[in-house]
Design a protein around this motif. Sequence first.
Motif, mmCIF file in Angstrom:
data_model
loop_
_atom_site.group_PDB
_atom_site.id
_atom_site.type_symbol
_atom_site.label_atom_id
_atom_site.label_comp_id
_atom_site.label_asym_id
_atom_site.label_seq_id
_atom_site.Cartn_x
_atom_site.Cartn_y
_atom_site.Cartn_z
ATOM 1 N N SER A 259 0.835 -1.201 0.000
ATOM 2 C CA SER A 259 0.000 0.000 0.000
ATOM 3 C C SER A 259 0.865 1.244 0.000
ATOM 4 C CB SER A 259 -0.901 -0.009 1.229
ATOM 5 O OG SER A 259 -1.644 1.184 1.295
ATOM 6 N N LEU A 260 0.464 2.223 -0.794
ATOM 7 C CA LEU A 260 1.169 3.494 -0.846
ATOM 8 C C LEU A 260 0.319 4.607 -0.235
ATOM 9 C CD1 LEU A 260 2.728 3.325 -4.396
ATOM 10 C CD2 LEU A 260 3.729 2.672 -2.222
ATOM 11 N N GLN B 219 2.987 15.558 -4.357
ATOM 12 C CA GLN B 219 2.913 14.387 -3.486
ATOM 13 C C GLN B 219 4.218 13.608 -3.547
ATOM 14 O OE1 GLN B 219 0.290 11.140 -4.717
ATOM 15 N NE2 GLN B 219 -0.216 12.284 -6.579
ATOM 16 N N LYS B 220 4.501 12.925 -2.437
ATOM 17 C CA LYS B 220 5.676 12.061 -2.332
ATOM 18 C C LYS B 220 5.243 10.753 -1.676
ATOM 19 C CE LYS B 220 8.168 14.987 0.024
ATOM 20 N NZ LYS B 220 9.317 15.564 0.766
ATOM 21 N N GLN B 221 5.706 9.633 -2.220
ATOM 22 C CA GLN B 221 5.375 8.319 -1.680
ATOM 23 C C GLN B 221 6.598 7.421 -1.812
ATOM 24 O OE1 GLN B 221 2.223 7.224 -4.326
ATOM 25 N NE2 GLN B 221 0.648 8.371 -3.231
ATOM 26 N N ALA B 222 6.788 6.543 -0.839
ATOM 27 C CA ALA B 222 7.848 5.540 -0.913
ATOM 28 C C ALA B 222 7.460 4.361 -0.025
ATOM 29 C CB ALA B 222 9.191 6.117 -0.449
ATOM 30 N N GLY C 144 8.473 4.072 -5.416
ATOM 31 C CA GLY C 144 8.318 5.446 -4.984
ATOM 32 C C GLY C 144 7.732 6.301 -6.086
ATOM 33 N N PHE C 145 7.151 7.428 -5.688
ATOM 34 C CA PHE C 145 6.560 8.360 -6.643
ATOM 35 C C PHE C 145 6.723 9.770 -6.110
ATOM 36 C CE2 PHE C 145 2.830 10.802 -8.178
ATOM 37 C CZ PHE C 145 3.108 10.759 -9.537
ATOM 38 N N TYR C 146 7.092 10.685 -7.013
ATOM 39 C CA TYR C 146 7.233 12.096 -6.648
ATOM 40 C C TYR C 146 6.592 12.943 -7.727
ATOM 41 C CZ TYR C 146 9.236 16.706 -5.904
ATOM 42 O OH TYR C 146 9.391 18.055 -5.713
#
Length: 630
Positions: free
Chosen positions: A5-6, A156-159, A177-179
């Motif tokens: 899950s992110l 948004q930032k996700q890792a 990851g996503f930025y």
Amino acid sequence: MTVISLGTVKMAEAQDTLLDPVTVTSSMVEKRSSETGRNITIINGATIAQLPVHSVDELLKYIPGVEAQMRGPQGAQTDISIRGGTFQQVLVILDGLRLNDPNTGHFTGYIPISPAEIDRIEVLKGASSAVYGSDAVGGVINIITKAFNKNQQARQKQAAAMISTGEYGLLNASAGGFYQNEKINVGAGFLTNNANGVQQRGIRGYFHNTAASAGLMVKFNPYWNLALRTAYDNRDFAAQNFYTTYASDTASEMIRSWWNQARLQYQKGSTQVSIDAGYKSMEDRYAFNPSSIANNNQSHLFQAQAVLQQQFSEQTSLVTGMNFQNRDIRSNDRGNHHLNTAAPFVSIIQKFGAHFMINPSLRMEVYGALPAEWVPQLTVSYKTGNIQLRASGGKTIRNADFTELYNNYNKAVVKSGSVGNPALVAERSWTYEAGADWFCKSNLKLSTGFFQRFHSQLIDWVNTPYADMPRKDNLVAGSNYALAKNVAEVTTTGWETDAAYTKHLNDRQSVLVNGGFIWLYSRSSEPNPSFYILSHARFLANAAVTYRQGPVSLGLTGIYKTRNPQTAPGINAVITKDYFLMNGKLSYGFLKNKLGVFVQVDNILDRQYSDLLGAPMPGRWVQGGLSVSL
């Protein structure tokens, strides 16, 4: 679990995504599913992360109306069927470009994308060849990534990362990851599933499957953006009796592919222009047993597509474009061949008032030296209040792949097995469907529909004695073969019902249910049963459920299906008339769910089952692991 899950799905997002999502798959134009006139299921990327699945093709097994016939676990190989079509009659799209390999439809489930990169998966059920061309017979699976989604949030930032272990030497890991800011989207992910596997008749069912991908979108200004993607996918697995029922079959297979893609897009006001290009390279090495000479196949697919979307008014929109494909293969089994495809298409969306919509589409597809195929389709819908009535009818086509055309053509002597046929023509069908959708308040959607598909010249493998083989150059007199041929007629009739429910009880508690069933009946004019036409389930019910209570999360998937029983006494293989399967995953989060532990059990009830004759699936499989999300 190999999908992580992110982020938490908020109530509004879950309802918008699940019950009446914005979709692009039906006509390439963004609109609510309640305005498309089609049956479309949307799976959000964050929802995927909570389910007990290990790969994208495994997730498809629990989407209503989709039958994923798995030869091996955790991404080894899956034949995908929608609405009773064969495994070649489903088109898989990644960010607007087709992924289906020109060598064989058995590779359709090899989707070169890390689950961490997926924004959503849209499954359109029914005929779609007028928009997407060959293979879009049973339906279309459209995977949309975060990097290629220009409508993401401003910043948004996700890792996240995960590692798990379990029985049979299981070791899985993933990271992603996503930025995003106002100028760029960038995402990347990695996934690997590995196990020594369950002991089978002649070999252990091992697998080592790895995918890595990265995507980037640069927004030059409010009008122009450029998106790029590269992906690597490697599958190394035991393939015993994946394609035959011979006792001497203790096969192994290794498949390696690269996918590269670029999109340049311009949008200003009511005009959008997209230019896409993609290149796929796949290497396949298949060894029937340790003493046999391995088949080595290298297939390539280059495609380019230009699409214009023009909205003339709130009532009228136009989509038109051109698609070009170059397919080739280099093989010690099939020989060296190439084919080109060119296809212009046009689709018009016309609304009449606030309730009625009509969507005619037309495509002309030229495949190699075959005559041009004109492919029309008409979709209509009427929506009033919480009810949508919909109907669609149209033509579909599917052209033969290189395996169907040339399998075993380059070998010196072929004693048995499947033999290609260069004289194949395109298969054609006409499909008609009608259905209704009911949107009950804000948390329940019910869909039901009836459809019929009338095939002519359908391509399939048919048991054929030596005397009836059209080409005997490298065959053995008195033997029997599976010849690729155009079957005269096949009629498939079906009824499907889907249900989607989402409820956000409070900030700490929510539930999400997506399930349905489909009844199917197919009739073939062939006197001898063919391999794949009648292999689909007669009745299929599948569902996925997620429940969250504070730091505790529970995900369940289940499937029940009935089908034609089969036996292969020589290898003690059986396809039972039905089976029920259930999987579960229980997670507990710490530190505001940034750190988690989980236990997952596949095949909780320890059922012995096979989707395809000779390829038994594992029994109960226990595993557990740790996850980190930032």
